[in-house]
Every structure is written in structure tokens, then in C-alpha cells.
Design a protein around this motif. Sequence first.
Motif, PDB file in Angstrom:
ATOM      1  N   SER A   1      15.835   5.334   1.653  1.00 14.38           N
ATOM      2  CA  SER A   1      16.377   4.127   1.403  1.00 14.38           C
ATOM      3  C   SER A   1      15.365   2.933   0.790  1.00 14.38           C
ATOM      4  CB  SER A   1      16.375   3.526   3.214  1.00 14.38           C
ATOM      5  OG  SER A   1      15.204   3.688   3.847  1.00 14.38           O
ATOM      6  N   TYR A   2      14.081   3.585   0.537  1.00 14.33           N
ATOM      7  CA  TYR A   2      13.172   2.431  -0.111  1.00 14.33           C
ATOM      8  C   TYR A   2      13.318   2.619  -1.667  1.00 14.33           C
ATOM      9  CZ  TYR A   2      10.928   2.421   4.349  1.00 14.33           C
ATOM     10  OH  TYR A   2      10.741   2.204   5.675  1.00 14.33           O
ATOM     11  N   GLY A   3      14.371   3.332  -2.304  1.00 10.05           N
ATOM     12  CA  GLY A   3      14.676   3.358  -3.572  1.00 10.05           C
ATOM     13  C   GLY A   3      13.167   3.656  -4.450  1.00 10.05           C
ATOM     14  N   GLU A   4      12.825   2.975  -5.608  1.00  5.97           N
ATOM     15  CA  GLU A   4      11.791   3.300  -6.409  1.00  5.97           C
ATOM     16  C   GLU A   4      10.437   3.646  -5.553  1.00  5.97           C
ATOM     17  OE1 GLU A   4      11.544   0.549  -9.566  1.00  5.97           O
ATOM     18  OE2 GLU A   4      13.487   0.945 -10.440  1.00  5.97           O
ATOM     19  N   LEU A   5      10.444   2.903  -4.464  1.00  4.36           N
ATOM     20  CA  LEU A   5       9.227   3.149  -3.583  1.00  4.36           C
ATOM     21  C   LEU A   5       9.116   4.255  -2.860  1.00  4.36           C
ATOM     22  CD1 LEU A   5       8.453  -0.302  -2.116  1.00  4.36           C
ATOM     23  CD2 LEU A   5       6.919   0.772  -3.865  1.00  4.36           C
ATOM     24  N   ALA A   6      10.379   5.145  -2.903  1.00  3.01           N
ATOM     25  CA  ALA A   6      10.338   6.450  -1.860  1.00  3.01           C
ATOM     26  C   ALA A   6       9.299   7.340  -2.416  1.00  3.01           C
ATOM     27  CB  ALA A   6      11.554   6.914  -2.073  1.00  3.01           C
ATOM     28  N   GLY A   7       8.316   7.766  -1.557  1.00  2.61           N
ATOM     29  CA  GLY A   7       7.404   8.594  -1.621  1.00  2.61           C
ATOM     30  C   GLY A   7       6.170   8.190  -2.519  1.00  2.61           C
ATOM     31  N   ALA A   8       6.245   6.899  -2.671  1.00  6.45           N
ATOM     32  CA  ALA A   8       4.907   6.288  -3.243  1.00  6.45           C
ATOM     33  C   ALA A   8       3.785   5.958  -2.289  1.00  6.45           C
ATOM     34  CB  ALA A   8       5.448   4.748  -4.030  1.00  6.45           C
ATOM     35  N   VAL A   9       2.642   5.528  -2.955  1.00  9.42           N
ATOM     36  CA  VAL A   9       1.417   5.120  -2.212  1.00  9.42           C
ATOM     37  C   VAL A   9       1.139   3.775  -2.256  1.00  9.42           C
ATOM     38  CG1 VAL A   9      -1.050   5.512  -1.900  1.00  9.42           C
ATOM     39  CG2 VAL A   9       0.266   7.433  -2.530  1.00  9.42           C
ATOM     40  N   VAL A  10       1.300   3.095  -1.183  1.00 11.15           N
ATOM     41  CA  VAL A  10       0.961   1.471  -1.219  1.00 11.15           C
ATOM     42  C   VAL A  10       0.084   1.233  -0.300  1.00 11.15           C
ATOM     43  CG1 VAL A  10       3.428   1.055  -1.935  1.00 11.15           C
ATOM     44  CG2 VAL A  10       2.621   1.155   0.455  1.00 11.15           C
ATOM     45  N   LYS A  11      -0.703  -0.034  -0.340  1.00  6.91           N
ATOM     46  CA  LYS A  11      -1.595  -0.357   0.711  1.00  6.91           C
ATOM     47  C   LYS A  11      -0.935  -0.427   1.925  1.00  6.91           C
ATOM     48  CE  LYS A  11      -4.005  -3.493  -2.486  1.00  6.91           C
ATOM     49  NZ  LYS A  11      -5.542  -3.079  -2.326  1.00  6.91           N
ATOM     50  N   LYS A  12      -1.900  -0.205   2.997  1.00  8.18           N
ATOM     51  CA  LYS A  12      -1.500  -0.239   4.409  1.00  8.18           C
ATOM     52  C   LYS A  12      -0.585  -1.339   4.834  1.00  8.18           C
ATOM     53  CE  LYS A  12      -4.692   3.613   5.711  1.00  8.18           C
ATOM     54  NZ  LYS A  12      -6.032   3.723   6.712  1.00  8.18           N
ATOM     55  N   ALA A  13      -1.306  -2.488   4.385  1.00  5.50           N
ATOM     56  CA  ALA A  13      -0.516  -3.617   4.933  1.00  5.50           C
ATOM     57  C   ALA A  13       0.909  -3.873   4.192  1.00  5.50           C
ATOM     58  CB  ALA A  13      -1.393  -4.771   4.461  1.00  5.50           C
ATOM     59  N   ILE A  14       1.206  -3.529   3.231  1.00  7.53           N
ATOM     60  CA  ILE A  14       2.406  -3.533   2.502  1.00  7.53           C
ATOM     61  C   ILE A  14       3.392  -2.541   3.263  1.00  7.53           C
ATOM     62  CG2 ILE A  14       3.777  -3.200   0.267  1.00  7.53           C
ATOM     63  CD1 ILE A  14       1.218  -4.313  -1.170  1.00  7.53           C
ATOM     64  N   ALA A  15       2.902  -1.226   3.449  1.00  7.30           N
ATOM     65  CA  ALA A  15       3.542  -0.178   4.244  1.00  7.30           C
ATOM     66  C   ALA A  15       3.959  -0.607   5.495  1.00  7.30           C
ATOM     67  CB  ALA A  15       2.791   1.027   4.282  1.00  7.30           C
ATOM     68  N   ARG A  16       3.074  -1.264   6.259  1.00 11.15           N
ATOM     69  CA  ARG A  16       3.313  -1.765   7.443  1.00 11.15           C
ATOM     70  C   ARG A  16       4.454  -2.842   7.390  1.00 11.15           C
ATOM     71  NH1 ARG A  16      -0.975  -5.341  11.077  1.00 11.15           N
ATOM     72  NH2 ARG A  16      -0.005  -6.712   9.685  1.00 11.15           N
ATOM     73  N   ASP A  17       4.350  -3.693   6.567  1.00 16.42           N
ATOM     74  CA  ASP A  17       5.406  -4.650   6.308  1.00 16.42           C
ATOM     75  C   ASP A  17       6.737  -4.028   6.164  1.00 16.42           C
ATOM     76  OD1 ASP A  17       6.223  -7.579   6.355  1.00 16.42           O
ATOM     77  OD2 ASP A  17       6.304  -7.335   4.216  1.00 16.42           O
ATOM     78  N   LEU A  18       6.755  -3.068   5.314  1.00 21.75           N
ATOM     79  CA  LEU A  18       8.112  -2.598   4.736  1.00 21.75           C
ATOM     80  C   LEU A  18       8.740  -1.568   5.939  1.00 21.75           C
ATOM     81  CD1 LEU A  18       7.297  -1.657   1.164  1.00 21.75           C
ATOM     82  CD2 LEU A  18       8.787  -3.584   1.648  1.00 21.75           C
ATOM     83  N   GLN A  19       7.991  -1.176   6.641  1.00 22.65           N
ATOM     84  CA  GLN A  19       8.605  -0.026   7.350  1.00 22.65           C
ATOM     85  C   GLN A  19       9.103  -0.649   8.527  1.00 22.65           C
ATOM     86  OE1 GLN A  19       5.162   2.435   8.035  1.00 22.65           O
ATOM     87  NE2 GLN A  19       5.622   3.708   6.526  1.00 22.65           N
ATOM     88  N   PRO A  20      10.377  -0.236   8.839  1.00 21.35           N
ATOM     89  CA  PRO A  20      10.785  -0.674  10.284  1.00 21.35           C
ATOM     90  C   PRO A  20      10.451  -0.604  11.493  1.00 21.35           C
ATOM     91  CG  PRO A  20      12.379   1.014   9.358  1.00 21.35           C
ATOM     92  CD  PRO A  20      11.264   0.531   8.358  1.00 21.35           C
ATOM     93  N   VAL A  21      10.099  -1.534  12.325  1.00 24.71           N
ATOM     94  CA  VAL A  21       9.517  -1.162  13.714  1.00 24.71           C
ATOM     95  C   VAL A  21      10.117   0.061  14.457  1.00 24.71           C
ATOM     96  CG1 VAL A  21       8.943  -2.045  15.984  1.00 24.71           C
ATOM     97  CG2 VAL A  21       8.835  -3.474  13.868  1.00 24.71           C
ATOM     98  N   PHE A  22      11.188   0.168  14.110  1.00 25.74           N
ATOM     99  CA  PHE A  22      12.021   1.425  14.923  1.00 25.74           C
ATOM    100  C   PHE A  22      13.399   1.497  14.357  1.00 25.74           C
ATOM    101  CE2 PHE A  22      12.519   4.629  17.971  1.00 25.74           C
ATOM    102  CZ  PHE A  22      13.793   4.609  18.565  1.00 25.74           C
ATOM    103  N   SER A  23      13.773   2.785  13.907  1.00 25.29           N
ATOM    104  CA  SER A  23      14.772   2.715  13.066  1.00 25.29           C
ATOM    105  C   SER A  23      15.812   3.857  13.647  1.00 25.29           C
ATOM    106  CB  SER A  23      14.535   3.008  11.477  1.00 25.29           C
ATOM    107  OG  SER A  23      13.812   4.277  11.334  1.00 25.29           O
ATOM    108  N   GLY A  24      15.635   4.175  15.058  1.00 30.60           N
ATOM    109  CA  GLY A  24      16.429   5.209  15.778  1.00 30.60           C
ATOM    110  C   GLY A  24      16.004   6.790  15.465  1.00 30.60           C
ATOM    111  N   PHE A  25      16.504   7.661  15.987  1.00 30.93           N
ATOM    112  CA  PHE A  25      16.106   9.109  15.993  1.00 30.93           C
ATOM    113  C   PHE A  25      16.980   9.721  14.716  1.00 30.93           C
ATOM    114  CE2 PHE A  25      15.724   7.663  20.235  1.00 30.93           C
ATOM    115  CZ  PHE A  25      14.358   8.066  20.520  1.00 30.93           C
TER     116      PHE A  25
END
Length: 451
Positions: A1-25
Motif C-alpha cells: 500500500s506504500y507504492g514506490e516507498l514499499a521496502g524503502a529506507v526512510v528516516k524514522k520520523a517519516i516512517a512513524r508519520d507514514l505508518q498507521p497507528v493500527f491497521s488491523g490483523f
Amino acid sequence: SYGELAGAVVKKAIARDLQPVFSGFAEKGAVSKLVNTIINIESKGMAAFKVAKTALNPPTMARNAISGFVQNNMSGIPIWEMPVWMTKTALEIKNKGKYYVQAKRNGAFKTNFGEAEIAEVLDTVKNMQNKTYPDILGGLSKLGKYYSKIDDFYKLMKFIEQREGGASIGKAIMEAQKWNMDYSLAHPAVKLARRHVVPFASYTYKIAPLIAESLAKRPWVIAKYAAIPYLMAEAAKSSLNLTDDDWEKLKKMLPLFIRQNQTVTPLPWKSPEGHVQWINLEYFFPWQQFNAIARDAYYKKYTELPSDMGIGNPFMDAYFATRTGKDIFTKQDIYNELDTPTEKALKASEFIWNKWGPGAFQRYGALGYTASIGKKDKYGRTITPAQAIGRWGGVNIIAPTPIQAAKELQFKKMELDISLNKILKDPTISTEKKKQTVKEYLERTKELTRR
């Protein structure tokens, strides 16, 4: 679901902002499917709740427009220059000028309330379902975007002011996002809270440091808004020909909610019955919530603290209401046990609507006032066109009467008596605790009857 960012390495602050808090099981199975379904329903419901209380509620939109004005004034734009910058902003939007294009290309309009809160929640739910969600929920996201145009307007205004002041595009964007809310940048705990426990936590989280900065660097900005109720009171006293003695007598017979609120001020004209009319300016200022919390603490209104802090979930409110028959915050009965089944059902339905629906379209909201123009309420006050029109714009005009103040005092006293008797008659409570309760009762009673 992250498109071109899938599998990419980004700064922790950016990763924290992009990742949903909770997206289910992700695991398969009946339990995971059931839990995901519950989360799905709750997430959609909270998104619908937010849209109903903002984008579908005209008074909230009006108050948001005034609050945006105040926030930009807090940022350092002199109040006498505000009309100039607002005009430039309107023309930029109309003509799609260079500043508008620069702001849009640099993401100024992608982190507003609709994009960062409503769309984010619905997109997460869609991914969790792995299928298209109903069009009606997609429509909620669009409604959120329309409401967010108010934020976009003030962001662009701050951007233009910064650019014409010599700031770089990056600096101008940062200032615009800072003073007019970048809802996408929030701590994961805040994101979790706004989804489930404190629906509008983002605004409180964002506005608190801005108020602190404004008080530290430009205290006169907030001071002049705090002075408005006092200036209006003086104008009303002059217009209504009230002496100082008249003014003191008037204040003494006011209901508690007015006497305890320093932002409620009189209008320079009276109601049809000859009573002084009042408005509460608090709702238009960014620090409204902090005022309410401080007032609750000072007057020991602890039961009102959770509501004024913004804590709540419409699903939980409805659940406890059906179990107890009472409003979880006010502790007031939703219906009387002696009501007929039909009356109970109607009152319960109204309670649910009041929790979920736009405030303007409720019995005591703008629609109810509009439908009651020319009629008298239970205190014998005539609803005027000005009161009804004001409600649509978030201006609540009230004309308290001596009868209303007396009944309120009687009711508050009765509540204290009931609370005291419960404790005094409870054999499990210690003598020391009972003595302390009596002392508290006497202090609260004295506060109620203070004239």
C-alpha cells in the motif's frame, strides 16, 4: 500500500508519520476477521462523527473561520493588516496565482483536517478491508475537504505574508503549516487518541504550544482578545443606561454558568421581555478548551472535566447510555422510568442524534431556534430572529431571567443535598470522610448562594 516507498529506507520520523497507528490483523481466521470488522465499524463511525460535528455543522465552520483569523494574528501579523492579506489571499485563490501554485506544489493543502484525519482513517479502513468501501464514506472525505478549505485559506494567507516578507518557499511553508495546523504531523499517541478516545486531540496538541509562544513573544495579542468582553460590557452599560449599582444587581441574579464564565458579555440591546441579552465569545478563541478546563478545576466541576477535555467516543457513550439510561458525562437521565415505551424510544433516539448529528440540526441548536421564532420557551422568553440567525453562525444569544437563575440555584442545591445524604447514610464510609464531605458541602453551598 506504500507504492514506490514499499521496502524503502526512510528516516524514522517519516516512517512513524507514514505508518498507521493500527491497521488491523493480517492473520486469517474467524477471530481476526471479527476484530477487524469491529475496528472497521468503529473507525468509520468516528470519521462520520467528526464530519458531522465539523463539515456538516455551520456554527463550527464559522467559529473555525474566526479562530483561523486569531491564529494568524497570534503568528505576528498585525490585526490592522489582516484585511489586506485576506484580500490578497482571496485573489490568489481566484486567479490561481504564483503563490497559490507554490503553496500547492509544496504540500500546504495536503495536511489539513480533511486530508490528515478523515481521509487517513478511511484509507486505512479501505486497506484493512482490501476492498472498496461504500461511496457514502468516500463522500465523508470530500465533505471534510470542503470544511478544510477554511484552513487552506489561512495557510495560504500566512504563506503569502511570509513570501512577501522575503522568506524562502520552504520557510514560508513551515510557518504556514505551523500556525494553521499540519494535522499529519502528530505523535502516534495523539493519532491513536484522535481515532478512538479524544476525537479532536490534534487541535489541542497543536494549538497549546502556539498559545504559549504567542504569550511569550507577543502577549498583547491574546491580551486584547481577553479584553473584548470587558469593553463590550462597558459599551452595554452605557447603551442600556445602567449604573454601577444596577450592574452589580444584574450580575448577582445571573445563572451560575454566566457568573462563572469570564468570556460571557452583554449585548447593548434587550430581549422583547426587557431582559439583558448575553453572548459567549469563548467558542471563537483558540484557547477556549483551556479556559473551560481551568474553570472546571477552579469551581470543582470534576464531572464536566472529561467532556471539556474532549474525551469521548460516540459508540461508548451510546453503549453506557443503553445500559444505565443516563448520559455518561452529565449523569442526567435520558428518559424517565415512568415514560411509555414509545416515549423512551423517542428520547433515546434523540440522545443518539445529539451525540452523532451536527449540533445545528438539533432541538436546542440553530434549527430548533429557527423553528421557534416568535414562540416562548419554558422561562417565558420569546425566541427572536437575531437569536436564531446568530446560532447558525456560532453566536449563542441568551437572555437569562431571574426565574431561570432561581430554578438553577434550587436544582444545584438539591443535587448537593442528594450527594451529601448518600455519603452520610453510607455505613462503609469513615467518620473522617463524612466530616470532610460536610465541609465541602458547606463550601459549595456558600458558593452557590453567594451574592
